[in-house]
Design an enzyme around this catalytic site. Structure first.
Site, short mmCIF file in Angstrom:
data_model
loop_
_atom_site.label_atom_id
_atom_site.label_comp_id
_atom_site.label_asym_id
_atom_site.label_seq_id
_atom_site.Cartn_x
_atom_site.Cartn_y
_atom_site.Cartn_z
N HIS A 121 11.21 -17.28 -9.34
CA HIS A 121 11.36 -16.01 -8.77
C HIS A 121 12.68 -15.95 -8.53
CE1 HIS A 121 11.21 -12.95 -5.78
NE2 HIS A 121 10.04 -12.49 -6.19
N GLU B 60 10.74 -8.72 -13.56
CA GLU B 60 11.09 -8.34 -12.24
C GLU B 60 12.80 -8.20 -12.20
OE1 GLU B 60 8.36 -9.16 -8.73
OE2 GLU B 60 9.99 -10.77 -8.91
P1 PGA Z 1 9.02 -6.21 -3.60
O1 PGA Z 1 8.82 -7.84 -4.38
O2 PGA Z 1 7.97 -5.70 -4.12
O3 PGA Z 1 9.16 -6.58 -2.06
O4 PGA Z 1 10.27 -5.82 -4.32
C1 PGA Z 1 8.43 -8.00 -5.36
C2 PGA Z 1 8.54 -9.62 -5.69
O5 PGA Z 1 9.47 -10.37 -5.42
O6 PGA Z 1 7.62 -10.23 -6.06
#
Ligand code: PGA
Length: 270
Positions: free
Chosen positions: A109, A183
């Site tokens: 992440h 992401e």
């Molecule tokens: P968010 O986080 O939906 O708050 O943007 C997504 C994540 O970090 O997995």
């Protein structure tokens, strides 16, 4: 078939602060899931709450699983180490997670990179350890704002995937358990989600890169690719329509009403 259902992963991050609140959040999601059958839901709470949820939601017998009106909430973790035991103060191993009923683990992440300096090479060791422990790793990749501005998204996604998946090219059985979460770093936790048009282009790039990496088109199609970054109930469906196999939800997963709205939107889109 279970594996074809969209995957919705809740990443609670370092929330909430008490077990009572965690139980309340978990139970209010569970209660509202009645009659939603066509999505796979995974909750990734902080490590300390995992044992509490392990037994609260057992898998139904296979004979009733597909007809059951309340789907099972599966458990995942937000990180793990790459060794299974030993002198690694403060770490949690993939086997420990497996033994506490986790099926999934989020790895790489962007917050782990930002706060702890984790590298693609460290993530790669974790992905291999998780796959070896029969966990399903959710490998997070995505570009920063700077990379986006320089129009180097393909280059960075390729670099991250190559490094993160190095050495597993011949792990045919395990590769099916792999999940990629796209992401964009600039979209995570900012309230500024990636437009579906842009996300769709990245999805296409990721599919292309993994089919080249594994040199096995049928196998690479089995790898789920999900989107994460400021998802809310108004836009959730658009990503599924754009071709993503699911969503990784941070902030919105802490609000049971909003989280269930997202789940229902995805369920309707099926
Ligand atoms: P968010 O986080 O939906 O708050 O943007 C997504 C994540 O970090 O997995």
């Amino acid at each position: 078939m279970e594996s074809m259902k969209p995957l919705i992963v809740a990443n609670w991050k370092m929330n909430p602060q008490t077990l009572a609140e965690a139980k309340q959040l978990f139970n209010s999601v569970k209660k509202r899931l009645k009659n939603i059958k066509n999505v796979e839901i995974v909750i990734c709470p902080p490590f300390v709450y995992i044992p509490t949820f392990q037994h609260s939601n057992p898998e139904p017998e296979p004979s009733v699983r597909y007809g059951a009106s309340i789907p099972t909430i599966k458990l995942g973790a937000q990180n793990c180490f790459w060794e299974n035991s030993g002198p690694f103060t403060g770490e949690i191993s993939p086997l420990m997670l497996k033994n506490f009923g986790c099926q999934y683990v989020i790895l790489g992440h962007s917050e782990r990179e930002r706060c702890f300096g984790e590298t693609d090479e460290m993530t790669n060791k974790k992905v291999k350890a998780a796959l070896s422990a029969k966990l399903k790793p959710i490998l997070c990749i995505g570009e920063t704002k700077k990379v986006k501005k320089k129009k180097e998204i393909f280059k960075i996604l390729k670099k991250q995937l190559r490094a993160g998946l190095k050495g597993i090219e011949n792990w045919k059985l395990e590769i099916e358990n792999l999940i990629i979460a796209y992401e964009p770093v600039w979209a995570v936790g900012t309230g500024n989600p990636c437009q579906t048009k842009g996300a769709k282009i990245s999805l296409f790039m990721i599919r292309k890169i993994i089919s080249q990496l594994f040199n096995h088109p049928a196998l690479s199609k089995k790898i789920k690719i999900i989107y994460g970054g400021s998802v809310n109930s108004k836009i959730a469906r658009d990503y599924i329509k754009a071709g993503f196999d699911g969503l990784l939800i941070g902030g919105a997963s802490l609000n049971p009403q909003e989280f269930i709205k997202i789940v229902k939107e995805i369920s309707k889109a099926q």
